[in-house]
Design a protein around this motif. Structure first.
Motif, mmCIF file in Angstrom:
data_model
loop_
_atom_site.group_PDB
_atom_site.id
_atom_site.type_symbol
_atom_site.label_atom_id
_atom_site.label_comp_id
_atom_site.label_asym_id
_atom_site.label_seq_id
_atom_site.Cartn_x
_atom_site.Cartn_y
_atom_site.Cartn_z
ATOM 1 N N TYR A 1 -1.422 2.988 7.128
ATOM 2 C CA TYR A 1 -2.209 3.154 5.906
ATOM 3 C C TYR A 1 -3.342 2.139 5.848
ATOM 4 O O TYR A 1 -4.445 2.456 5.420
ATOM 5 C CB TYR A 1 -1.329 2.984 4.668
ATOM 6 N N ASP B 1 6.319 7.460 -2.265
ATOM 7 C CA ASP B 1 6.405 7.255 -0.816
ATOM 8 C C ASP B 1 7.700 6.545 -0.449
ATOM 9 O O ASP B 1 8.358 6.898 0.519
ATOM 10 C CB ASP B 1 5.235 6.415 -0.309
ATOM 11 N N LYS C 1 0.131 1.872 -6.998
ATOM 12 C CA LYS C 1 -0.669 1.773 -8.214
ATOM 13 C C LYS C 1 -1.482 0.480 -8.203
ATOM 14 O O LYS C 1 -1.015 -0.549 -7.748
ATOM 15 C CB LYS C 1 0.233 1.793 -9.445
ATOM 16 N N ASN D 1 0.816 -1.210 0.000
ATOM 17 C CA ASN D 1 0.000 0.000 0.000
ATOM 18 C C ASN D 1 0.859 1.274 0.000
ATOM 19 O O ASN D 1 0.341 2.354 0.209
ATOM 20 C CB ASN D 1 -0.976 0.006 1.184
ATOM 21 N N SER E 1 -4.014 3.965 0.271
ATOM 22 C CA SER E 1 -3.018 3.300 -0.540
ATOM 23 C C SER E 1 -2.471 4.286 -1.562
ATOM 24 O O SER E 1 -3.235 4.954 -2.255
ATOM 25 C CB SER E 1 -3.593 2.093 -1.261
ATOM 26 N N THR E 2 -1.148 4.387 -1.640
ATOM 27 C CA THR E 2 -0.524 5.219 -2.662
ATOM 28 C C THR E 2 0.091 4.358 -3.751
ATOM 29 O O THR E 2 0.703 4.881 -4.679
ATOM 30 C CB THR E 2 0.563 6.136 -2.038
ATOM 31 N N GLY F 1 3.328 3.542 -2.342
ATOM 32 C CA GLY F 1 3.717 3.766 -3.728
ATOM 33 C C GLY F 1 5.181 4.133 -3.885
ATOM 34 O O GLY F 1 5.931 4.296 -2.914
#
Length: 61
Positions: free
Chosen positions: A50, A9, A59, A4, A56-57, A6
């Motif tokens: 998160y 991040d 994809k 979660n 979630s960052t 990205g």
């Protein structure tokens, strides 16, 4: 554990964690141990906080 965190991040968390650890060592402070948190979450791609807030960052694949 579902990823979660990205890419952006991870790019921020890993150096931030390293900087916090090095600063803690340099300043002889146990607060540098907190740098382990962003470092591990950046490397693993999973942030427990998160998942609690359903963020979630990463994809969607």
């Amino acid at each position: 554990m579902k990823e979660n965190v990205g890419t952006l991040d991870k790019i921020i968390r890993i150096p931030l964690g390293i900087i916090m650890i090095v600063a803690g060592i340099y300043l002889s402070s146990f607060w540098g141990l907190l740098g382990i948190i962003p470092l591990i979450s950046g490397v693993s791609g999973f942030c427990p906080l998160y998942s609690v807030f359903d963020i979630s960052t990463a994809k969607v694949r």
